[in-house]
Write a protein that holds these residues in place. Structure first.
Motif, PDB file in Angstrom:
ATOM      1  N   MET A   1       7.001 -11.642   0.655  1.00 30.21           N
ATOM      2  CA  MET A   1       5.894 -12.580   0.427  1.00 30.21           C
ATOM      3  C   MET A   1       4.548 -11.927   0.701  1.00 30.21           C
ATOM      4  N   PHE A   2       4.518 -10.624   0.864  1.00 36.30           N
ATOM      5  CA  PHE A   2       3.236  -9.954   1.096  1.00 36.30           C
ATOM      6  C   PHE A   2       2.764  -9.214  -0.157  1.00 36.30           C
ATOM      7  N   MET A   3       3.655  -9.035  -1.135  1.00 38.51           N
ATOM      8  CA  MET A   3       3.320  -8.220  -2.314  1.00 38.51           C
ATOM      9  C   MET A   3       3.048  -9.086  -3.542  1.00 38.51           C
ATOM     10  N   SER A   4       2.040  -8.699  -4.309  1.00 39.79           N
ATOM     11  CA  SER A   4       1.792  -9.373  -5.589  1.00 39.79           C
ATOM     12  C   SER A   4       2.753  -8.796  -6.629  1.00 39.79           C
ATOM     13  N   LEU A   5       3.409  -9.686  -7.365  1.00 36.27           N
ATOM     14  CA  LEU A   5       4.312  -9.219  -8.426  1.00 36.27           C
ATOM     15  C   LEU A   5       3.525  -8.539  -9.545  1.00 36.27           C
ATOM     16  N   HIS A   6       2.254  -8.874  -9.635  1.00 35.14           N
ATOM     17  CA  HIS A   6       1.456  -8.407 -10.768  1.00 35.14           C
ATOM     18  C   HIS A   6       0.878  -7.009 -10.514  1.00 35.14           C
ATOM     19  N   SER A   7       0.379  -6.795  -9.278  1.00 30.88           N
ATOM     20  CA  SER A   7      -0.214  -5.473  -8.976  1.00 30.88           C
ATOM     21  C   SER A   7       0.829  -4.531  -8.364  1.00 30.88           C
ATOM     22  N   LEU A   8       1.937  -5.072  -7.891  1.00 27.41           N
ATOM     23  CA  LEU A   8       2.964  -4.316  -7.163  1.00 27.41           C
ATOM     24  C   LEU A   8       2.401  -3.712  -5.875  1.00 27.41           C
ATOM     25  N   GLN A   9       1.348  -4.316  -5.348  1.00 32.57           N
ATOM     26  CA  GLN A   9       0.776  -3.881  -4.069  1.00 32.57           C
ATOM     27  C   GLN A   9       0.559  -5.097  -3.182  1.00 32.57           C
ATOM     28  N   TYR A  10       0.263  -4.847  -1.908  1.00 28.55           N
ATOM     29  CA  TYR A  10       0.000  -5.971  -1.005  1.00 28.55           C
ATOM     30  C   TYR A  10      -1.195  -6.754  -1.527  1.00 28.55           C
ATOM     31  N   ASP A  11      -1.136  -8.055  -1.285  1.00 28.23           N
ATOM     32  CA  ASP A  11      -2.159  -8.930  -1.825  1.00 28.23           C
ATOM     33  C   ASP A  11      -2.926  -9.581  -0.672  1.00 28.23           C
ATOM     34  N   ASP A  12      -4.256  -9.500  -0.732  1.00 27.81           N
ATOM     35  CA  ASP A  12      -5.074 -10.005   0.380  1.00 27.81           C
ATOM     36  C   ASP A  12      -4.896 -11.502   0.607  1.00 27.81           C
ATOM     37  N   THR A  13      -4.758 -12.263  -0.477  1.00 32.16           N
ATOM     38  CA  THR A  13      -4.573 -13.720  -0.307  1.00 32.16           C
ATOM     39  C   THR A  13      -3.318 -13.984   0.506  1.00 32.16           C
ATOM     40  N   LEU A  14      -2.270 -13.242   0.204  1.00 27.79           N
ATOM     41  CA  LEU A  14      -1.003 -13.448   0.914  1.00 27.79           C
ATOM     42  C   LEU A  14      -1.132 -12.992   2.374  1.00 27.79           C
ATOM     43  N   LEU A  15      -1.691 -11.797   2.567  1.00 28.08           N
ATOM     44  CA  LEU A  15      -1.808 -11.274   3.941  1.00 28.08           C
ATOM     45  C   LEU A  15      -2.713 -12.179   4.782  1.00 28.08           C
ATOM     46  N   ASP A  16      -3.768 -12.695   4.165  1.00 27.73           N
ATOM     47  CA  ASP A  16      -4.660 -13.630   4.872  1.00 27.73           C
ATOM     48  C   ASP A  16      -3.924 -14.907   5.244  1.00 27.73           C
ATOM     49  N   PHE A  17      -3.154 -15.392   4.298  1.00 22.72           N
ATOM     50  CA  PHE A  17      -2.426 -16.645   4.547  1.00 22.72           C
ATOM     51  C   PHE A  17      -1.553 -16.514   5.794  1.00 22.72           C
ATOM     52  N   PHE A  18      -0.898 -15.376   5.916  1.00 19.35           N
ATOM     53  CA  PHE A  18       0.009 -15.189   7.062  1.00 19.35           C
ATOM     54  C   PHE A  18      -0.711 -14.593   8.290  1.00 19.35           C
ATOM     55  N   GLY A  19      -2.001 -14.344   8.160  1.00 16.13           N
ATOM     56  CA  GLY A  19      -2.794 -13.914   9.312  1.00 16.13           C
ATOM     57  C   GLY A  19      -2.517 -12.488   9.755  1.00 16.13           C
ATOM     58  N   ILE A  20      -2.123 -11.615   8.847  1.00  7.26           N
ATOM     59  CA  ILE A  20      -1.779 -10.247   9.287  1.00  7.26           C
ATOM     60  C   ILE A  20      -2.609  -9.161   8.599  1.00  7.26           C
ATOM     61  N   LYS A  21      -3.584  -9.567   7.802  1.00  6.51           N
ATOM     62  CA  LYS A  21      -4.346  -8.553   7.051  1.00  6.51           C
ATOM     63  C   LYS A  21      -5.011  -7.550   7.995  1.00  6.51           C
ATOM     64  N   GLY A  22      -4.740  -6.286   7.769  1.00  7.68           N
ATOM     65  CA  GLY A  22      -5.370  -5.226   8.561  1.00  7.68           C
ATOM     66  C   GLY A  22      -4.861  -5.122   9.990  1.00  7.68           C
ATOM     67  N   LYS A  23      -3.867  -5.890  10.343  1.00  7.35           N
ATOM     68  CA  LYS A  23      -3.461  -5.921  11.753  1.00  7.35           C
ATOM     69  C   LYS A  23      -2.092  -5.303  12.013  1.00  7.35           C
ATOM     70  N   ILE A  24      -1.388  -5.004  10.947  1.00  9.28           N
ATOM     71  CA  ILE A  24      -0.012  -4.509  11.095  1.00  9.28           C
ATOM     72  C   ILE A  24       0.154  -3.285  10.203  1.00  9.28           C
TER      73      ILE A  24
END
Ligand SMILES: Nc1ncnc2c1ncn2[C@@H]1O[C@H](COP(=O)(O)OP(=O)(O)O)[C@@H](O)[C@H]1O
Ligand SMILES: O=P(O)(O)OC[C@H](O)CO
Length: 624
Positions: free
Chosen positions: A197-220
């Motif tokens: 649930m951290f990766m965008s299916l479209h870019s095949l990379q981590y997605d900021d909206t997802l990482l923000d939602f789970f509160g882990i952006k830049g922290k792990i």
């Protein structure tokens, strides 16, 4: 060396066992080894694996399979590369600096994060997630398992605060450890990353909206996402029988089975009946976001170009059979379920909703519980065995119906594999219920084959899909439907009724109470259901009676003195606070006495022997 002399190894790290197989260029396994490892169930609904035991199980399998390979007259230097396939979603956390795990892995079946899921679902932005990552919010993906650990396991939270917390699925963990911690090879393939649930299916990379939602952006520390077939990204094995051999392929096990079944064209599908059961339907180069309860996922990513699948995930398949074996003592070996079920003519009116982890696709009923309907004085074990096999077949039927609605296409044949597909009765029942033929290939290690193909393509063992055409083509069995569509629909109607009746047995309040300790705090993203009373819920509760034996939390030293093993251990006697207490050196002899010293010393490091020790001393060993 001619390509025909090349071999490729495949690590298949599944939910209940680990295997290593060595394939030749014709896709035939020439040597293999398999070990089971500990399944840890500390509380109802919880399911854990020891991350180090997973690594040792892999090393053990490699050593044994390579030995068998050489005994057959081959040379290990002809094993050109290795592929990895693994149970998905299972969440491992470790310290990025020391490489040591910070908790047991939380397995994909584990439902302890249910209260977190319920809370997250209420957030207005929750509805945006599935379009990005393809997955609904549930206890299944890695995301909520990670949030649970952040909230409940002090060691994990401390590493998070220090900025040293590394997260990975089992592929990342194995690659990291097999390369040696110092090499710091920290990657994940797109199929595994698509389950977090951290990766965008479209870019095949981590997605900021997802990482923000789970509160882990830049922290792990998150693993770098790389293609499933790559000659450099995965490094190479640092020690053991295959020291120096590069890892060139990596696929989540369900994607791997699709590749192993050569489901390379849109419209092709496979269903793998392992611990759970997973139907993947190739939809081509664009993801299809389901509106009927299925998941969108990456099927494989060869050469940086992803192919997608619609997936129907069933939490319980072979594990239902294991439940009959281990919990109800119906038989000694899974394969006996077939004959037990054949001892009666039909299910005798029993319907078993095997919702041990709630119900996954296409229902997604978190609060469903395992429920058997229709029991009377007439009911025999055979009826329940049949109902257990049928449960997976009914859910497969529901998934296929959903898939037709999402894709607008009808499947003409279903390719199958996985442990439970060995049951002829289960496969005949499946064909009957979905009214299309079921095809079971002769060589059923298709999951392992898929990872071998991913690695072999990167290594040039095979140059393209066309060269794979003849692999595992002959000798399969086709199960043709033997009942009418009307009969099938009638049975399915009963199942659907049972599904509805399996929900709500324990009310939402009770579930929340079970999962959320008093005094919730806000962590880490504004969600408020998490604990606050500093209890370390990762510490195990007393073991159920039948496994009430001392627990060794860490074997701190071991040596081989002649014919006797000496293992120094720290134990805890199953008490709540799990404080280690030193015990004297344990000397173990018995059936190990005959082994020669070199073997013994090698084996001392391996899970297999640890398991033997466990039997001899009735000890549960975590790691060495
Ligand atoms: N002959 C059989 N009939 C029915 N179920 C079986 C049979 N053999 C194995 N199983 C079931 O299949 C599962 C193991 O299959 P496997 O594909 O190895 O799973 P995993 O990769 O999840 O560990 C077990 O849960 C076991 O109960
Ligand atoms: O171990 P299996 O074969 O049941 O597969 C587990 C799945 O990858 C979970 O998503």
């Amino acid at each position: 060396m001619q390509p025909s002399e090349f071999f490729v190894g495949s690590i298949d790290q599944g939910t209940t066992s680990t295997r290593f197989l060595i394939f030749n260029r014709d896709g035939e396994p020439v040597a293999s080894h398999q070990v089971e490892f500990s399944q840890i169930y500390p509380n109802p609904g919880w399911h854990e694996h020891d991350p180090l035991e997973l690594v040792y199980s892999v090393e053990t399998c490699i050593d044994h399979a390579v030995r068998e390979f050489e005994e057959k007259g081959f040379s290990r230097s002809n094993i050109k590369c290795v592929g990895i396939t693994n149970q998905r979603e299972t969440t491992v956390v470790w310290d990025h600096e020391s490489g040591e795990p910070l908790n047991n892995a939380i397995v994909w079946t584990d439902t302890r994060s249910q209260a977190i899921v319920t809370e997250l679902k209420q957030r207005p932005d929750a509805s945006k997630l599935q379009a990005i990552c393809g997955l609904p919010l549930s206890t299944y993906s890695s995301s909520t398992k990670l949030l649970w650990m952040l909230a409940h396991v002090p060691k994990v939270k401390e590493a998070f605060d220090r900025g040293t917390l590394a997260f990975g699925t089992v592929d990342s963990w194995l690659v990291y450890r097999l390369n040696g911690v110092r090499a710091n090879v920290f990657v994940s393939d797109s199929t595994n990353a698509s389950r977090t649930m951290f990766m965008s299916l479209h870019s095949l990379q981590y997605d900021d909206t997802l990482l923000d939602f789970f509160g882990i952006k830049g922290k792990i520390h998150l693993p770098r996402i790389v293609p499933s077939s790559d000659s450099h990204a995965y490094g190479s094995i640092v020690s053991g029988a295959l020291e120096g051999v590069p890892i060139m392929g990596c696929l989540g096990d369900q994607s791997s089975a699709l590749v192993g079944q050569k489901g390379f064209s849109p419209g092709m599908a496979k269903n793998t009946y392992g611990t759970g059961c997973f139907l993947l339907y190739n939809v081509g180069e664009k993801p299809v976001i389901s509106t009927h309860g299925l998941l969108a996922t990456v099927a494989y990513n060869f050469g940086g170009k992803a192919v997608y699948a619609l997936e129907g995930s069933i939490a319980v398949a072979g594990s239902g059979v294991k439940f009959l074996q281990n919990n109800l003592a119906f038989f000694q070996d899974s394969k006996e379920v077939n004959d037990l079920a054949l001892s009666v003519e039909d299910n005798g009116g029993c319907v078993f909703v095997t919702a041990f982890s709630g119900l996954f696709a296409p229902y997604w009923i978190d609060d469903a519980k395992g429920t058997i309907f229709g029991i009377t004085q007439y009911t025999q074990k055979g009826h329940i065995a049949r109902a257990t096999l049928e449960a997976t077949c009914f859910q497969t039927k529901a998934i296929l119906d959903a898939m037709e609605k999402d894709s607008g296409k009808t499947l003409s044949e279903l390719a199958v594999d996985g442990g439970m597909s060995n049951s002829d009765l289960a496969m005949q029942t499946q064909a009957d219920l979905i009214s299309i033929p079921v095809y079971r290939p002769k060589m059923r290690e298709t999951t392992a084959l898929g990872a071998a193909i991913a690695a072999g393509l990167a290594a040039g063992l095979w140059r393209n899909f066309a060269e794979l055409r003849d692999i595992n083509r002959v000798g399969g069995v086709v199960f043709e439907p033997r009942i009418t569509r009307e009969e099938s629909a009638k049975k399915f109607g009963e199942w659907e009724k049972a599904v509805q009746m399996s929900r709500g047995w324990i009310g939402a309040e009770k579930n929340a109470q079970d999962s959320v300790p008093n005094g919730a705090q806000k962590w880490p993203n504004g969600t408020s259901v998490y604990p606050a009373d500093n209890r370390d819920l990762s510490a195990p509760k007393p073991l159920p009676k039948q496994s009430q034996s001392p627990l060794i939390s860490d074997v701190v030293a071991g040596s081989n003195t002649g014919t006797t093993f000496k293992v120094k251990a720290w134990t805890a006697s199953g008490d709540l606070d799990f404080q280690p207490a030193k015990v004297p050196t344990v000397s173990i002899s018995g059936d190990l006495e005959d082994a020669d010293e070199e073997d013994l010393f090698l084996e001392l490091r391996k899970v297999e022997i640890l398991q033997k020790l466990k039997k001899l001393r009735k000890l549960k060993l975590s790691y060495y």
